[in-house]
Scaffold this motif. Sequence first.
Motif, PDB file in Angstrom:
ATOM      1  N   ILE A   1      37.466 -33.012 -17.647  1.00 15.32           N
ATOM      2  CA  ILE A   1      38.680 -32.442 -17.062  1.00 15.32           C
ATOM      3  C   ILE A   1      38.361 -31.016 -16.619  1.00 15.32           C
ATOM      4  O   ILE A   1      37.990 -30.170 -17.434  1.00 15.32           O
ATOM      5  CB  ILE A   1      39.847 -32.449 -18.074  1.00 15.32           C
ATOM      6  CG1 ILE A   1      40.122 -33.882 -18.530  1.00 15.32           C
ATOM      7  CG2 ILE A   1      41.089 -31.818 -17.466  1.00 15.32           C
ATOM      8  CD1 ILE A   1      41.089 -33.976 -19.694  1.00 15.32           C
ATOM      9  N   LYS A   2      38.513 -30.762 -15.336  1.00 11.89           N
ATOM     10  CA  LYS A   2      38.087 -29.487 -14.759  1.00 11.89           C
ATOM     11  C   LYS A   2      39.277 -28.588 -14.459  1.00 11.89           C
ATOM     12  O   LYS A   2      40.267 -29.020 -13.857  1.00 11.89           O
ATOM     13  CB  LYS A   2      37.323 -29.750 -13.467  1.00 11.89           C
ATOM     14  CG  LYS A   2      36.824 -28.514 -12.788  1.00 11.89           C
ATOM     15  CD  LYS A   2      36.048 -28.844 -11.538  1.00 11.89           C
ATOM     16  CE  LYS A   2      35.659 -27.542 -10.872  1.00 11.89           C
ATOM     17  NZ  LYS A   2      34.473 -27.651 -10.078  1.00 11.89           N
TER      18      LYS A   2
ATOM     19  N   GLU B   1      49.000 -40.267 -13.362  1.00  8.81           N
ATOM     20  CA  GLU B   1      48.147 -41.405 -13.700  1.00  8.81           C
ATOM     21  C   GLU B   1      48.286 -42.461 -12.621  1.00  8.81           C
ATOM     22  O   GLU B   1      49.336 -43.070 -12.459  1.00  8.81           O
ATOM     23  CB  GLU B   1      48.525 -41.994 -15.060  1.00  8.81           C
ATOM     24  CG  GLU B   1      47.709 -43.194 -15.464  1.00  8.81           C
ATOM     25  CD  GLU B   1      46.214 -42.921 -15.481  1.00  8.81           C
ATOM     26  OE1 GLU B   1      45.490 -43.531 -14.647  1.00  8.81           O
ATOM     27  OE2 GLU B   1      45.769 -42.117 -16.304  1.00  8.81           O
ATOM     28  N   ARG B   2      47.241 -42.632 -11.875  1.00  9.61           N
ATOM     29  CA  ARG B   2      47.219 -43.584 -10.763  1.00  9.61           C
ATOM     30  C   ARG B   2      47.143 -45.034 -11.254  1.00  9.61           C
ATOM     31  O   ARG B   2      47.711 -45.937 -10.646  1.00  9.61           O
ATOM     32  CB  ARG B   2      46.001 -43.264  -9.889  1.00  9.61           C
ATOM     33  CG  ARG B   2      45.874 -44.016  -8.624  1.00  9.61           C
ATOM     34  CD  ARG B   2      44.619 -43.598  -7.840  1.00  9.61           C
ATOM     35  NE  ARG B   2      44.322 -42.175  -7.914  1.00  9.61           N
ATOM     36  CZ  ARG B   2      44.750 -41.252  -7.051  1.00  9.61           C
ATOM     37  NH1 ARG B   2      45.501 -41.610  -6.053  1.00  9.61           N
ATOM     38  NH2 ARG B   2      44.417 -39.988  -7.196  1.00  9.61           N
ATOM     39  N   ASP B   3      46.466 -45.251 -12.380  1.00  5.08           N
ATOM     40  CA  ASP B   3      46.230 -46.586 -12.910  1.00  5.08           C
ATOM     41  C   ASP B   3      47.503 -47.122 -13.574  1.00  5.08           C
ATOM     42  O   ASP B   3      47.882 -46.696 -14.661  1.00  5.08           O
ATOM     43  CB  ASP B   3      45.080 -46.526 -13.916  1.00  5.08           C
ATOM     44  CG  ASP B   3      44.689 -47.885 -14.473  1.00  5.08           C
ATOM     45  OD1 ASP B   3      45.428 -48.877 -14.250  1.00  5.08           O
ATOM     46  OD2 ASP B   3      43.651 -47.940 -15.153  1.00  5.08           O
TER      47      ASP B   3
ATOM     48  N   TYR C   1      41.205 -34.474 -13.242  1.00  2.22           N
ATOM     49  CA  TYR C   1      40.446 -35.456 -14.011  1.00  2.22           C
ATOM     50  C   TYR C   1      39.242 -35.915 -13.195  1.00  2.22           C
ATOM     51  O   TYR C   1      39.222 -35.742 -11.970  1.00  2.22           O
ATOM     52  CB  TYR C   1      41.347 -36.658 -14.345  1.00  2.22           C
ATOM     53  CG  TYR C   1      42.168 -36.428 -15.596  1.00  2.22           C
ATOM     54  CD1 TYR C   1      41.798 -36.995 -16.801  1.00  2.22           C
ATOM     55  CD2 TYR C   1      43.307 -35.623 -15.562  1.00  2.22           C
ATOM     56  CE1 TYR C   1      42.544 -36.776 -17.956  1.00  2.22           C
ATOM     57  CE2 TYR C   1      44.051 -35.394 -16.710  1.00  2.22           C
ATOM     58  CZ  TYR C   1      43.661 -35.974 -17.899  1.00  2.22           C
ATOM     59  OH  TYR C   1      44.377 -35.745 -19.037  1.00  2.22           O
ATOM     60  N   PRO C   2      38.240 -36.507 -13.826  1.00  2.00           N
ATOM     61  CA  PRO C   2      37.053 -36.956 -13.101  1.00  2.00           C
ATOM     62  C   PRO C   2      37.367 -37.905 -11.934  1.00  2.00           C
ATOM     63  O   PRO C   2      36.653 -37.904 -10.936  1.00  2.00           O
ATOM     64  CB  PRO C   2      36.215 -37.671 -14.173  1.00  2.00           C
ATOM     65  CG  PRO C   2      36.624 -37.025 -15.453  1.00  2.00           C
ATOM     66  CD  PRO C   2      38.091 -36.703 -15.275  1.00  2.00           C
ATOM     67  N   ASN C   3      38.462 -38.681 -12.025  1.00  2.03           N
ATOM     68  CA  ASN C   3      38.820 -39.603 -10.938  1.00  2.03           C
ATOM     69  C   ASN C   3      39.627 -38.914  -9.837  1.00  2.03           C
ATOM     70  O   ASN C   3      40.063 -39.559  -8.890  1.00  2.03           O
ATOM     71  CB  ASN C   3      39.588 -40.810 -11.480  1.00  2.03           C
ATOM     72  CG  ASN C   3      40.961 -40.439 -12.015  1.00  2.03           C
ATOM     73  OD1 ASN C   3      41.342 -39.266 -12.064  1.00  2.03           O
ATOM     74  ND2 ASN C   3      41.711 -41.441 -12.437  1.00  2.03           N
TER      75      ASN C   3
END
Length: 123
Positions: free
Chosen positions: A23-24, A83-85, A53-55
Amino acid sequence: MELVRNEFVNGDVTSVLDDDSGIKLTSASEFAYTDPVDGSQTSNQGLILNFEYPNGDPSRVVFRLSGTGSAGATIRMYLERFERDESKHGESAPQALKSLAERALSLVKMEEMTGREGPTVIT
């Protein structure tokens, strides 16, 4: 709060090291409140840390200091995560936000600053 202000809002977030969470921290800012009735403005109402997030999904953490009267203060921490998922939309908030909370608390050195290992109230 000064640590967050000095290191992230007035500092360079690109120098923040990555950790195992991926997490950046992408930016940091302060926010002000504008009263919708009389238009008065109050500055330094909180600090916002924006993450990715990485995604690529965005998130943010807001820290607010309140109750700074004659005794004690409360640091409030608000967490938001996109949250895309859709398969994860049923996760409980503590589970879904755990890694974000840990990343933010580590960056701002909350345990060092307060001497507490965890929150006294979670809502």
